[in-house]
Every structure is written in structure tokens, then in C-alpha cells.
Design an enzyme around this catalytic site. Structure first.
Site, PDB file in Angstrom:
ATOM      1  CE  LYS A 162      71.276  73.992  29.699  1.00  0.00           C
ATOM      2  NZ  LYS A 162      72.166  73.208  30.555  1.00  0.00           N
ATOM      3  N   GLY A 169      67.806  69.059  23.630  1.00  0.00           N
ATOM      4  CA  GLY A 169      67.907  70.269  22.826  1.00  0.00           C
ATOM      5  C   GLY A 169      66.580  70.953  22.561  1.00  0.00           C
ATOM      6  CE  LYS A 205      79.388  83.583  32.713  1.00  0.00           C
ATOM      7  NZ  LYS A 205      78.982  84.740  31.877  1.00  0.00           N
ATOM      8  NE  ARG A 296      66.545  60.968  28.235  1.00  0.00           N
ATOM      9  CZ  ARG A 296      66.916  62.219  28.465  1.00  0.00           C
ATOM     10  NH1 ARG A 296      66.282  62.939  29.361  1.00  0.00           N
ATOM     11  NH2 ARG A 296      67.914  62.750  27.804  1.00  0.00           N
TER      12      ARG A 296
END
Lengths: 452, 83
Positions: A162, A169, A205, A296
Site C-alpha cells: 500500500k 487504490g 498480510k 480528508r
């Protein structure tokens, strides 16, 4: 924090959210300044704002990510405050600090709080100490492929990468083994840099078949918090949310209270102010794992607005002015059901390939219970430089069943020609029996992948 | 004379990148041998990066676009001589 009303706000963003924020300001009698890149001279935020300032070339890093040029636009137009929207500089602590250093109120949490929200390693340790469950993974940013391999071995494959700099995404990749992880590291880092100006990644994970459920919170500068219930965001493609709803068909009163309390606990811990979202993964047994703070306003905020009756953007502005929260938790009621479809310039028949280009015909849905937040108009040219989100179709009805029927009706009215959009895809999802039953998880859309 | 070539084209309007990430070295250079399905360049459109791959094994003959240049849908990007 002294209370003082804003006369003028600069919106450091583009697209539908810039338009959304301008609308909130207008209704409050606050003047607005839009910023725009060379590619956005014809954008709706430019037409709607009282003033507009060109902040540079089309490439985001030269315009919408260019702090100096935005701060200069803000000081030059003598605004009181800056609203960062979502994406771009919205979760950039340096930008929040630059605003404050230039006597501009940053409409959002403090720079320190943004940094704390982004600092996953510090957050993880404190959260574990509080007994809040989190997903096992790297304690910090991954500094080398070797380190990534080691952590992945430790927590077990599959793992997910990430972006440290933001969500949505971008920069997210799953790896099932070490080879896939090696490839994913390079691509994810490039995407993260392009989207957020920050290539840093962390690793977790990967929990299979979970639901993505998030809690909207708002907090003032006096330590008061309320949560505005949950948003169900499990309908995702490549970790990009496509359909959101509030409430979630999976969340009962007990789970809502637990999630809400946990969200506020996290907010209090990091001294969060203004509007924010705490993201959770919830497994089929209703165990939940805290994922992250989105410091945000979020794309999907309208579903919460429609069931709570609160204007979250206006609340952000009032809270940034130093006002107290207008209500207590027991005054928040979720009324009816709201669903949102993200309309993207992407081709569902071609693996959601981006589809920039000129809109040649546009008919927007309307009628009872329908809200469309968009920046597109007939003959508007959607550029390849920015996000593919071109609008949000949001409906409200008194229950989920009626909201689904209303969305089906609204989708059937929505016509865009000249580019490909996700409208036909949404039409299919809204006919799917599992979806209609509310039987969804973050893998729901995989079954649609082979059905072209 | 008469050696067969094919061209890698862009599936979408966007920005052409020769490397998989800023600061990395280009994925391929002229004269380099490539395998089938090897990634030869990237296209960024609407913040999504797409890896473009060689169709068949061969040798990179020409790179037709400068790094970070905007490209149109179906534009030819890289010419590859079939092995």
C-alpha cells in the site's frame, strides 16, 4: 483556537470535489478561489468560483501538487483558508504546515495529525497497546525488496503493498509469492509517486474475503467527537471503490456502536480535528481490523450526508473556523438508505481501461431522491492527466430495496456519449442477486471479470 | 533486408514512460533483445500505469516516442524486429 468567520476560501483541487466545495461555500456566503492547470482552463471549478488562478502545466506535480504555486495563489487572492479536497495535497503534512505558516487556515486536521495518521508504524504500536486489532505487516515503510521479502515471510503470503502517501487504490498491489512481490514493488512505487508525489510503500498480510467498512467522524477543537455511522465500500475493482452505501447491510446496531467507538478512540488518540474517516476490514464473523485514517473528505461522503442530513463539507468549514460540534452522538440518526455509483471514464468491457476524450452528448439523471455530483458537461474534454472519476450518482430512499430500484432507474436515464463509462457496469451490478441481497465482500467484482 | 518488424502501440491516450518508475533505468534500449511478454514500456493514463509487453521475441529496433511524452490511443511506440 479563536473563532473567526471565513470571507474567502481557496479550493486546492479540481474535478467534482472542487465543484462540491464551491457549492458548500456559496451556500454559506463565502467567496471562492479556484485553481486550475493549463489542461483545466475550461473546467467547471473555474466557471463556478468567484476567482480562478492558473497554477501551472497539466502534469499534476507541476500544478495541483505544486505547493509553492498554490500557496502563492492563496496569498495573492487574500483568502482566509484553503480546502484541499481529496487526493493531491489533501493528506500532505508539509502542505498543511505551509498553509499555516502563511497565515492560512488549512481545512482539515493539523499538519502534526496528518503526519501521525500517515505514520503507520507509530500508530500501529499505540493502537496495539490500546487493544485495537490491526492487520499484521511491516512496522514501517519498506526500505528494500529484501526487507519486503522478510516481512512477507513473517506474516505469510498473500501480502498487499500500500502507498504510504494516500489511498484510493493507487500504488496497491497483491503478491502471492516472492516473485510477484518483486514485480509489484516497482510498479506500486511508481504509481504511488505519480498519484501522491511519494513513492513510499508498506506491506500487510492480505485478509481474504473481507468487507471494507469505514466510519465517518467529525471532531472540533475542544475534544468533542461524533461518528456519522458507517459506509459499506466493499464493491471495489483493483482496490478502487466503485459503489458505496450507508448504512451497510451487514452492520447491526451493536457492530455500528463498536466501530464508531473504536473510530473515535483512534481520533482522540491522535488529536484528530475536522472530518475524517477510519477504515476497517470486517471479516465474515464481524471481527474488525482497523486499517487506516483517511485524513480528508472522501469521495463517498455524500451517502453519509443523505442518511444523516448533515452537509459534511460545510461542517468542515465551520469546524475549521473554530466552532463547536453542533450535535451530540445521541442526536445523530441514520434515516433511510443511500447508495453511490462512481462514474468513471473507463471501459468496463476492456478491463476498465481509462477512456479520456470529449463528451459528445450528456443527459444527467434527476428526479426524486437523486443527486449527481459532477464536473463534466456537454463537449467537456476529459484529459488523461487526472483521475478517471467524472461524477458520482447518489440516491436516497427510505430503505435499501427502494434505493436499489431508484438507482436502477437513475442509471437508465444517465447517458454519456463520446467516451466509455462505468454506467453499463453499474447497471449489471444493480441486477445481481448477491448484490441485491447485500451479500458482498471486497472480491465481489471478481465474478464480473470474466463476463464480457 | 526485408526483416520483419512489429510495433508496440498504446492502448490508450496517456503519457509514455520508458522506465517502470521515475529514476529507474529504461526497460529497454535500442539493440536489446526482448522475450515474448517482456515489459518494454509503461503508459500512464488517468493515474493508472499499464505495462506494455512485447508480442513476440525480437530485438528493439527503434523507440519512436520520447520519455514522458503524451501519446494518443493506437500510437506506435516501439518497433521490434522479429527474431
Amino acid at each position: 483556537m479563536t473563532e473567526s468567520k471565513f470571507n474567502k476560501i481557496l479550493i486546492a483541487n479540481r474535478g467534482e470535489i472542487a465543484v462540491r466545495i464551491i457549492r458548500a461555500c456559496k451556500e454559506m456566503g463565502i467567496k471562492t478561489v479556484a485553481v486550475f492547470s493549463d489542461a483545466d482552463a475550461d473546467a467547471l471549478q473555474v466557471k463556478y468560483a468567484d476567482e480562478a488562478v492558473n497554477i501551472g502545466p497539466a502534469l499534476s506535480r507541476k500544478s495541483y501538487l505544486n505547493m509553492d504555486s498554490i500557496i502563492q495563489a492563496a496569498t495573492g487572492t487574500k483568502v482566509d483558508a484553503v480546502h484541499p479536497g481529496y487526493g493531491f495535497l489533501s493528506e500532505n503534512a508539509d502542505f498543511a504546515k505551509a498553509c499555516v505558516d502563511n497565515n492560512l487556515v488549512f481545512i482539515g486536521p493539523s499538519a502534526e495529525c496528518i503526519a501521525a495518521s500517515g505514520n503507520k508504524s507509530a500508530a500501529r504500536k499505540t493502537l496495539m497497546a490500546l487493544g485495537i486489532s490491526i492487520i499484521p505487516g511491516s512496522d514501517d515503510i519498506i526500505s528494500s525488496p529484501e526487507e519486503a521479502f522478510e516481512v512477507a515471510m513473517d506474516v505469510g503470503y498473500p501480502v498487499i503493498l500500500k502507498a504510504s502517501g494516500g489511498g484510493g487504490g493507487r500504488g496497491m498491489r497483491i503478491a502471492n509469492d516472492q516473485n510477484e512481490l518483486a514485480d509489484a514493488l516497482a510498479v506500486a512505487s511508481g504509481e504511488a509517486r505519480a498519484a501522491f508525489g511519494n513513492p513510499d510503500l508498506y506491506l500487510e498480510k492480505y485478509i481474504e474475503k473481507p468487507r471494507h467498512i469505514e466510519i465517518q467522524i467529525i471532531g472540533d477543537h475542544f475534544g468533542n467527537y461524533v461518528h456519522l455511522g458507517e459506509r459499506e465500500c466493499s464493491i471495489q475493482m483493483r482496490y478502487q471503490k466503485l459503489i458505496e452505501e450507508s448504512p451497510s447491510p451487514f452492520v447491526d446496531e451493536a457492530l455500528r456502536n463498536k466501530l464508531g467507538e473504536t473510530a473515535i478512540q483512534v481520533a482522540r488518540l491522535i488529536g484528530y480535528t475536522n472530518a475524517g474517516t477510519m477504515e476497517f476490514l470486517v471479516d465474515k464473523n464481524k471481527n474488525f481490523y482497523f486499517m487506516e485514517v483517511n485524513a480528508r473528505i472522501q469521495v463517498e461522503h455524500p451517502v453519509t450526508e443523505l442518511v444523516t442530513g448533515l452537509d459534511i463539507v460545510q461542517q468542515q468549514i465551520l469546524l475549521a473556523q473554530g466552532e463547536k460540534l453542533p450535535l451530540r452522538q445521541d442526536e445523530i440518526r441514520l434515516n433511510g438508505w443511500s447508495l453511490e455509483c462512481r462514474i468513471n471514464a473507463a471501459d468496463p468491457a476492456d478491463n476498465f481501461m481509462p477512456s479520456p476524450g470529449e463528451i459528445q452528448k450528456l443527459i444527467l439523471p434527476n428526479g426524486p431522491g437523486v443527486r449527481v455530483d459532477t464536473h463534466i458537461y456537454n463537449h467537456y474534454v476529459i484529459s488523461p492527466f487526472y483521475d478517471s472519476l467524472i461524477g458520482k450518482l447518489v440516491v436516497w430512499a427510505k430503505d435499501r430495496d427502494m434505493a436499489i430500484k431508484r438507482m436502477q432507474r437513475a442509471l437508465s436515464e444517465f447517458q454519456i456519449e463520446g467516451i466509455k463509462s462505468t454506467i453499463p457496469f453499474h447497471q449489471r451490478v444493480f441486477q445481481d442477486e448477491d448484490f441485491i441481497r447485500g451479500d458482498i465482500d471486497t472480491h465481489f467484482l471478481e465474478k464480473f471479470a470474466d463476463l464480457h | 533486408m526485408g526483416s520483419k518488424t512489429y510495433k508496440v502501440t498504446s492502448p490508450v491516450m496517456g503519457t509514455f514512460y520508458r522506465a517502470s518508475a521515475p529514476g529507474e533505468k529504461p526497460l529497454v534500449e535500442v539493440g536489446q533483445k526482448v522475450n515474448a511478454a517482456e515489459v518494454v514500456c509503461m503508459i500512464e493514463s488517468m493515474k493508472i500505469f499499464t505495462e506494455l509487453r512485447a508480442d513476440q521475441p525480437g530485438t528493439v529496433k527503434k523507440i519512436l516516442v520520447e520519455n514522458e511524452e503524451p501519446v494518443m490511443k493506437n500510437q506506435e511506440l516501439i518497433e521490434i524486429e522479429i527474431a
